[in-house]
Design a protein around this motif. Structure first.
Motif, PDB file in Angstrom:
ATOM      1  N   CYS A 101       0.842  -1.198   0.000  1.00 46.75           N
ATOM      2  CA  CYS A 101       0.000   0.000   0.000  1.00 46.75           C
ATOM      3  C   CYS A 101       0.877   1.248   0.000  1.00 46.75           C
ATOM      4  CB  CYS A 101      -0.893   0.033   1.242  1.00 46.75           C
ATOM      5  SG  CYS A 101      -2.112  -1.265   1.301  1.00 46.75           S
ATOM      6  N   TYR A 102       0.420   2.279  -0.707  1.00 47.58           N
ATOM      7  CA  TYR A 102       1.109   3.565  -0.649  1.00 47.58           C
ATOM      8  C   TYR A 102       0.958   4.177   0.742  1.00 47.58           C
ATOM      9  CZ  TYR A 102       1.595   3.818  -5.753  1.00 47.58           C
ATOM     10  OH  TYR A 102       1.932   3.592  -7.056  1.00 47.58           O
ATOM     11  N   LYS A 103       2.001   4.857   1.178  1.00 43.88           N
ATOM     12  CA  LYS A 103       1.911   5.664   2.387  1.00 43.88           C
ATOM     13  C   LYS A 103       0.962   6.827   2.111  1.00 43.88           C
ATOM     14  CE  LYS A 103       4.757   8.605   5.394  1.00 43.88           C
ATOM     15  NZ  LYS A 103       4.013   9.844   5.097  1.00 43.88           N
ATOM     16  N   MET A 104      -0.068   6.967   2.934  1.00 45.27           N
ATOM     17  CA  MET A 104      -1.080   8.009   2.723  1.00 45.27           C
ATOM     18  C   MET A 104      -1.512   8.621   4.054  1.00 45.27           C
ATOM     19  SD  MET A 104      -1.954   8.466  -0.570  1.00 45.27           S
ATOM     20  CE  MET A 104      -3.667   8.962  -0.641  1.00 45.27           C
ATOM     21  N   ASP A 105      -0.549   8.923   4.925  1.00 45.76           N
ATOM     22  CA  ASP A 105      -0.915   9.450   6.238  1.00 45.76           C
ATOM     23  C   ASP A 105      -0.352  10.844   6.515  1.00 45.76           C
ATOM     24  OD1 ASP A 105       1.719   8.780   6.468  1.00 45.76           O
ATOM     25  OD2 ASP A 105       1.457   7.333   8.092  1.00 45.76           O
ATOM     26  N   ALA A 106       0.193  11.514   5.493  1.00 44.62           N
ATOM     27  CA  ALA A 106       0.648  12.887   5.681  1.00 44.62           C
ATOM     28  C   ALA A 106      -0.562  13.797   5.917  1.00 44.62           C
ATOM     29  CB  ALA A 106       1.433  13.364   4.464  1.00 44.62           C
ATOM     30  N   SER A 107      -0.321  14.914   6.587  1.00 47.77           N
ATOM     31  CA  SER A 107      -1.418  15.853   6.843  1.00 47.77           C
ATOM     32  C   SER A 107      -0.962  17.278   6.517  1.00 47.77           C
ATOM     33  CB  SER A 107      -1.871  15.761   8.305  1.00 47.77           C
ATOM     34  OG  SER A 107      -3.011  16.548   8.516  1.00 47.77           O
ATOM     35  N   PRO A 108      -1.505  17.884   5.455  1.00 50.59           N
ATOM     36  CA  PRO A 108      -2.453  17.288   4.514  1.00 50.59           C
ATOM     37  C   PRO A 108      -1.812  16.198   3.677  1.00 50.59           C
ATOM     38  CG  PRO A 108      -1.763  19.430   3.732  1.00 50.59           C
ATOM     39  CD  PRO A 108      -1.199  19.301   5.113  1.00 50.59           C
ATOM     40  N   CYS A 109      -2.657  15.343   3.109  1.00 49.94           N
ATOM     41  CA  CYS A 109      -2.156  14.214   2.338  1.00 49.94           C
ATOM     42  C   CYS A 109      -1.455  14.671   1.069  1.00 49.94           C
ATOM     43  CB  CYS A 109      -3.313  13.275   1.983  1.00 49.94           C
ATOM     44  SG  CYS A 109      -2.808  11.727   1.241  1.00 49.94           S
ATOM     45  N   GLY A 110      -1.947  15.752   0.475  1.00 48.39           N
ATOM     46  CA  GLY A 110      -1.352  16.265  -0.750  1.00 48.39           C
ATOM     47  C   GLY A 110      -2.166  17.420  -1.293  1.00 48.39           C
ATOM     48  N   PHE A 123      -1.343   2.931 -13.694  1.00 49.77           N
ATOM     49  CA  PHE A 123       0.068   2.599 -13.573  1.00 49.77           C
ATOM     50  C   PHE A 123       0.538   2.717 -12.120  1.00 49.77           C
ATOM     51  CE2 PHE A 123      -0.573   3.563 -17.966  1.00 49.77           C
ATOM     52  CZ  PHE A 123       0.171   2.576 -18.611  1.00 49.77           C
ATOM     53  N   LEU A 124      -0.399   2.541 -11.200  1.00 52.33           N
ATOM     54  CA  LEU A 124      -0.030   2.481  -9.786  1.00 52.33           C
ATOM     55  C   LEU A 124       0.652   1.145  -9.509  1.00 52.33           C
ATOM     56  CD1 LEU A 124      -3.259   3.907  -8.090  1.00 52.33           C
ATOM     57  CD2 LEU A 124      -1.191   5.142  -8.778  1.00 52.33           C
ATOM     58  N   ARG A 125       1.599   1.154  -8.571  1.00 57.85           N
ATOM     59  CA  ARG A 125       2.321  -0.069  -8.221  1.00 57.85           C
ATOM     60  C   ARG A 125       1.816  -0.699  -6.926  1.00 57.85           C
ATOM     61  NH1 ARG A 125       6.922   1.138  -6.459  1.00 57.85           N
ATOM     62  NH2 ARG A 125       6.498   3.354  -6.238  1.00 57.85           N
ATOM     63  N   LYS A 126       0.973   0.034  -6.210  1.00 58.88           N
ATOM     64  CA  LYS A 126       0.500  -0.437  -4.913  1.00 58.88           C
ATOM     65  C   LYS A 126      -0.973  -0.109  -4.768  1.00 58.88           C
ATOM     66  CE  LYS A 126       5.002   0.811  -2.891  1.00 58.88           C
ATOM     67  NZ  LYS A 126       5.675   1.535  -1.780  1.00 58.88           N
ATOM     68  N   LEU A 127      -1.593  -0.667  -3.743  1.00 58.06           N
ATOM     69  CA  LEU A 127      -2.957  -0.283  -3.410  1.00 58.06           C
ATOM     70  C   LEU A 127      -2.954   1.120  -2.809  1.00 58.06           C
ATOM     71  CD1 LEU A 127      -4.258  -3.573  -1.738  1.00 58.06           C
ATOM     72  CD2 LEU A 127      -4.671  -2.780  -4.071  1.00 58.06           C
ATOM     73  N   LEU A 128      -4.009   1.869  -3.059  1.00 61.89           N
ATOM     74  CA  LEU A 128      -4.106   3.226  -2.532  1.00 61.89           C
ATOM     75  C   LEU A 128      -5.388   3.350  -1.707  1.00 61.89           C
ATOM     76  CD1 LEU A 128      -3.280   6.535  -4.312  1.00 61.89           C
ATOM     77  CD2 LEU A 128      -5.350   6.338  -2.943  1.00 61.89           C
ATOM     78  N   TYR A 129      -5.211   3.644  -0.422  1.00 63.76           N
ATOM     79  CA  TYR A 129      -6.332   3.902   0.481  1.00 63.76           C
ATOM     80  C   TYR A 129      -6.274   5.367   0.910  1.00 63.76           C
ATOM     81  CZ  TYR A 129      -7.107  -1.127   0.952  1.00 63.76           C
ATOM     82  OH  TYR A 129      -7.387  -2.448   0.703  1.00 63.76           O
ATOM     83  N   PHE A 130      -7.362   6.091   0.657  1.00 65.52           N
ATOM     84  CA  PHE A 130      -7.421   7.486   1.088  1.00 65.52           C
ATOM     85  C   PHE A 130      -7.585   7.562   2.598  1.00 65.52           C
ATOM     86  CE2 PHE A 130      -9.084   8.208  -3.315  1.00 65.52           C
ATOM     87  CZ  PHE A 130      -8.122   9.107  -3.711  1.00 65.52           C
TER      88      PHE A 130
END
Length: 413
Positions: free
Chosen positions: A141-150, A401-408
């Motif tokens: 899974c992609y790292k998705m825990d930054a705040s804000p995420c992006g 073309f994602l290499r991992k799962l992405l969870y928001f």
């Protein structure tokens, strides 16, 4: 993993990252079949304990129905009782540590697994002896825990120059408002731009690429405009500026690839395109009544696309078409199209576009439990059941073309 258990992990992620000692439980998770050796190696490759803990929790959310109870057992076996009790309280079921959990005695949703058998690189999941689906153990899974995420950039083109023969896109502001609220709820910094000319679209993309995204985990671009077909290397389409000329989406995605935006290397770059892919109108094909649940579009359905012909105008007072997109193939990019290449994309002047309306609903209802690709399939299914004028259909799709799962990220009560 049971959605309830995934929510418990997400609610307690900060505590887990702060207190969890991954080195103590990796062997246990490996021996119980929860993680593969490749997953353990990736966790251990992280430099800090916090990063190791974060990766472990992210990976854990992607595993099967027995991952959560096995994780609790590993925590108790290694003396991390406080974390185990914290998670157990969230589960609502206070089973004694010594009592083995028997999945066959617990009512399970249809999609949850009871046992699994490894075969030729896949894990085949069984429910009461019936195979359901294969799962690759190596997917991360992609790292998705930054705040804000992006950053989420929304380009909303509504009012077009009369000289370019493109009609104003009534209802697009509704789409823009929905996407702005949705991605703010997903913890993105949203920047909305309205009525951009060709050069301004390129300027905004260049400015986005020049920003430092080092503190972010993701970048999102949403384009709501008219569109047309365009020459491309691998992906179709272009989106119009309000002055008429169209920017190939391949060029738009190039701004954020690893070469032009180094701070987004290895991070997911997501593009959502509400625009026509061409001038073809899809009348669908006949299927069994059990196959679909038809949903009629509104009386003000329009198409977002290339300039409208007189035959298009005869369908509605404001039928219009939107665009399709193009991009190269660097990794970590996903482009979601509102329609199949070559075909029109429908928009209701009162409710917004079919695609954005359903994308918003699916994200609202499923972002806490499902990965992005799964949710986009839900959007495809929902949009495919709608009909414009009781006749025309629409089929969204994506180039992934994602290499991992992405969870928001999602706020959970």
């Amino acid at each position: 993993m049971d959605p309830k258990h995934r929510q418990i992990l997400q609610r307690n992620r900060r505590n887990l990252v702060t207190a969890l000692n991954p080195a103590d439980i990796c062997d246990g998770l490996l021996s119980k079949g929860v993680f593969t050796q490749d997953m353990i190696d990736e966790i251990q490759s992280k430099i800090t304990r916090r990063d190791q803990a974060r990766q472990l929790v992210i990976d854990l959310e992607t595993r099967g129905s027995q991952a959560f109870p096995a994780f609790l057992e590993c925590l108790r076996e290694t003396g991390q009782h406080a974390l185990a009790e914290l998670l157990q309280c969230g589960d609502g079921a206070r089973l004694p540590p010594s009592v083995p959990i028997q999945p066959s005695l617990i009512p399970l949703p249809v999609r949850k697994c009871v046992t699994s058998i490894k075969h030729t690189g896949f894990t085949w999941i069984y429910l009461l002896g019936i195979p359901t689906r294969p799962r690759r153990d190596s997917i991360q899974c992609y790292k998705m825990d930054a705040s804000p995420c992006g950053i989420c950039l929304i380009i909303n083109n509504v009012d077009f120059d009369p000289d370019c023969d493109l009609k104003d896109r009534k209802g697009s502001d509704i789409d823009c408002d929905k996407m702005e609220k949705r991605f703010k709820a997903l913890n993105f910094e949203v920047i909305a731009k309205r009525n951009l000319k060709y050069k301004r679209i390129r300027h905004e993309m260049a400015s986005l690429a020049k920003r430092d995204h080092s503190a972010y985990d993701c970048c999102v671009v949403i384009i709501l405009s008219h569109g047309t077909e365009a020459n491309h290397n691998r992906f179709p389409g272009a989106v119009h500026g309000v002055d008429g000329p169209a920017v190939p989406v391949q060029l738009i995605t190039n701004y954020l690839n690893g070469q032009n935006c180094p701070s987004l290397q290895g991070k997911p770059k997501l593009f959502f395109i509400q625009a026509c892919g061409g001038g073809e109108k899809d009348t669908g094909f006949e299927v069994s009544p059990d196959e679909v649940e038809p949903s009629l579009g509104g009386i003000d359905d329009q198409m977002d696309a290339i300039p409208i012909s007189s035959s298009s105008d005869s369908l509605s007072t404001s039928d219009e078409l939107d665009a399709r997109a193009t991009l190269p193939t660097p990794s970590d990019i996903l482009v979601s199209y509102s329609t199949f290449p070559g075909y029109v994309s429908w928009r209701d002047t009162q409710a917004g576009s079919w695609y954005v309306e359903n994308l918003d609903c699916v994200l609202e209802e499923n972002a806490a439990t499902d990965d992005l690709v799964t949710m986009l399939m839900m959007v495809n299914a929902a949009v495919s059941q709608i009909s414009a004028k009781g006749l025309y259909k629409q089929m969204p799709g994506s180039f992934n073309f994602l290499r991992k799962l992405l969870y928001f990220q999602s706020s959970l009560s």
